[in-house]
Design a protein around this motif. Structure first.
Motif, PDB file in Angstrom:
ATOM      1  N   ASP A  79       0.857  -1.190   0.000  1.00 39.25           N
ATOM      2  CA  ASP A  79       0.000   0.000   0.000  1.00 39.25           C
ATOM      3  C   ASP A  79       0.893   1.239   0.000  1.00 39.25           C
ATOM      4  N   LYS A  80       0.676   2.143  -0.957  1.00 35.04           N
ATOM      5  CA  LYS A  80       1.523   3.328  -1.102  1.00 35.04           C
ATOM      6  C   LYS A  80       1.408   4.276   0.084  1.00 35.04           C
ATOM      7  N   ASN A  81       0.368   4.105   0.913  1.00 31.13           N
ATOM      8  CA  ASN A  81       0.193   4.976   2.074  1.00 31.13           C
ATOM      9  C   ASN A  81       0.985   4.512   3.295  1.00 31.13           C
ATOM     10  N   VAL A  82       1.618   3.347   3.184  1.00 23.57           N
ATOM     11  CA  VAL A  82       2.408   2.819   4.297  1.00 23.57           C
ATOM     12  C   VAL A  82       3.775   3.496   4.301  1.00 23.57           C
ATOM     13  N   ILE A  83       4.138   4.036   5.464  1.00 24.99           N
ATOM     14  CA  ILE A  83       5.436   4.699   5.632  1.00 24.99           C
ATOM     15  C   ILE A  83       6.225   3.928   6.682  1.00 24.99           C
ATOM     16  N   VAL A  84       7.438   3.495   6.331  1.00 27.00           N
ATOM     17  CA  VAL A  84       8.301   2.732   7.231  1.00 27.00           C
ATOM     18  C   VAL A  84       9.609   3.484   7.417  1.00 27.00           C
ATOM     19  N   ARG A  85       9.985   3.691   8.664  1.00 28.51           N
ATOM     20  CA  ARG A  85      11.241   4.379   8.966  1.00 28.51           C
ATOM     21  C   ARG A  85      12.082   3.529   9.907  1.00 28.51           C
ATOM     22  N   LYS A  86      13.343   3.304   9.527  1.00 30.56           N
ATOM     23  CA  LYS A  86      14.258   2.613  10.423  1.00 30.56           C
ATOM     24  C   LYS A  86      14.619   3.516  11.598  1.00 30.56           C
TER      25      LYS A  86
END
Length: 403
Positions: A79-86
């Protein structure tokens, strides 16, 4: 008495007989604090009918859902709305755009694998706390049996939830530091159980504007940094973990014990069946002594390892909270601690869902050969092993294992 036995247990999970109240056999927090709750249905209670009403789980074969996960994690991230940050290169993620309460079974499998690989994940903007108690329990049961904490507060008639409630009083906060320099208490949850937790979920119900962060520390990294010689010396050692001190503290403050205290013998170095790596498996909260060593030897080795762990601030993350954050972690891999750093009257109120996993083992071979039947025999020998002198343990256990 080992110096590791003198632990200050978390006041936020226990009944306080000097400030909380009792009514009709139900212990709960004061009327003043109850009025401050944004989610009164989650008020901490300690029900007298639950006192010694529960048994510890008998050995069971755990099915780790991470073993069914897809390492591309497409079901979670397409999903393009998912944001993942390390958070750091090795440990921790922050995620937005995934709603945990809406996950399919396939997504839950991928979640379990992602949590194992990253150690701990903070999910923002969650609606998890607005689900029914039964739906949340069903969600947790997908990953394993739900743990019932022996002494912590729980919503009335729902002992499967573990509540953390830091009372809204600046005076209470200041008392914490009257007799100690800090309130950092690195631990892994309820490691005294024969099969301790694997995947753990912690959801915030009510938080202040800032402060009260939770810190996590990577025990893979702590083990990997030891010298090959040290690893060789500690790889086969066993450690006593016990709930007796926690139970004593709960009784002292007027609380209940939902089940009898328990002691378990676990490997000092644990094999992770999903990642096929080894990590240190000790913590100051529940680890008491190394079997086969004399008191001073055990204390010094444990304190060396615990001091090493606690100094690994380049192997840890600090996650901050808001009232809609849910954090999921691998209780086998990471230690965690609360951070007491605010001086306001803000309440901190949260709940934990704790899923039990496999029996800790020291190697792949031990994991693959383990059965519930063999474990029943091992449990029956716990007191026998604990009563052996170092010389007897060396002769009857270590030497026999070499034959």
């Amino acid at each position: 008495m080992t110096t590791l036995g003198r632990i200050n247990y978390d006041e936020a999970i226990h009944f306080h007989n000097d400030s909380d109240k009792a009514k009709d056999g139900i212990l709960t927090v004061s009327d003043d604090n109850l009025q401050k709750l944004e989610h009164p249905e989650w008020a901490p209670t300690w029900d007298a009918k639950d006192d010694h009403a529960f048994e510890h789980f008998k050995p069971f074969k755990h099915t780790d859902r991470a073993l069914f996960g897809d390492s591309t994690f497409k079901s979670l991230t397409e999903d393009k709305n998912v944001i993942v940050r390390k958070v750091t290169p090795k440990l921790g993620l922050e995620v937005e755009g995934i709603q945990l309460s809406k996950l399919t079974d396939k997504q839950k499998d991928d979640l379990a694998l992602l949590v194992a690989e990253k150690g701990v994940i903070a999910f923002r903007n969650q609606d998890f706390k607005f689900q029914s108690f039964e739906d949340i329990k069903k969600w947790g049961n997908y990953f394993g049996p739900l743990h019932v904490h022996p002494t912590s507060g729980a919503p009335l008639n729902n002992p499967e939830f573990h509540l953390v409630f830091r009372r809204g009083s600046a005076e209470e906060q200041s008392k914490i530091f009257q007799n100690k320099l800090h309130n950092i208490a690195w631990h892994s949850d309820v490691t005294y159980e024969n099969q301790p937790p694997g995947l753990t979920l912690f959801a915030m119900l009510q938080s202040g504007e800032s402060g009260g962060d939770t810190q996590f520390l990577d025990m893979f990294e702590a083990y990997d940094r030891l010298s090959p010689f040290m690893k060789e010396k500690i790889d086969d050692l066993k450690v006593l973990h016990t709930s007796k001190d926690q139970a004593f503290f709960a009784k002292q403050t007027g609380g209940i014990e939902r089940k009898d205290p328990v002691s378990s013998i676990h490997p000092l170095v644990r094999y992770h069946p999903v990642l096929k790596r080894k990590c240190l498996f000790i913590n100051k909260g529940f680890s008491r002594r190394i079997l086969g060593l004399k008191i001073e030897e055990s204390d010094n080795l444990l304190m060396f390892l615990l001091n090493h762990i606690e100094s690994c601030l380049d192997a840890h993350v600090r996650l901050n909270w808001d009232s809609n954050t849910v954090v999921v972690w691998d209780n086998r891999r990471v230690l965690h601690t609360a951070t007491t750093d605010w001086e306001t009257d803000d309440i901190r109120h949260a709940f934990r869902v704790t899923t039990l996993a496999e029996r800790p083992v020291g190697s792949k071979e031990e994991y693959e050969s383990w059965t519930p039947e063999l474990e029943e025999k091992n449990i029956s020998l716990t007191d026998y092993y604990l009563d052996l002198s170092p010389a007897e343990y060396y002769e009857k256990v270590i030497q026999e294992d070499k034959v």
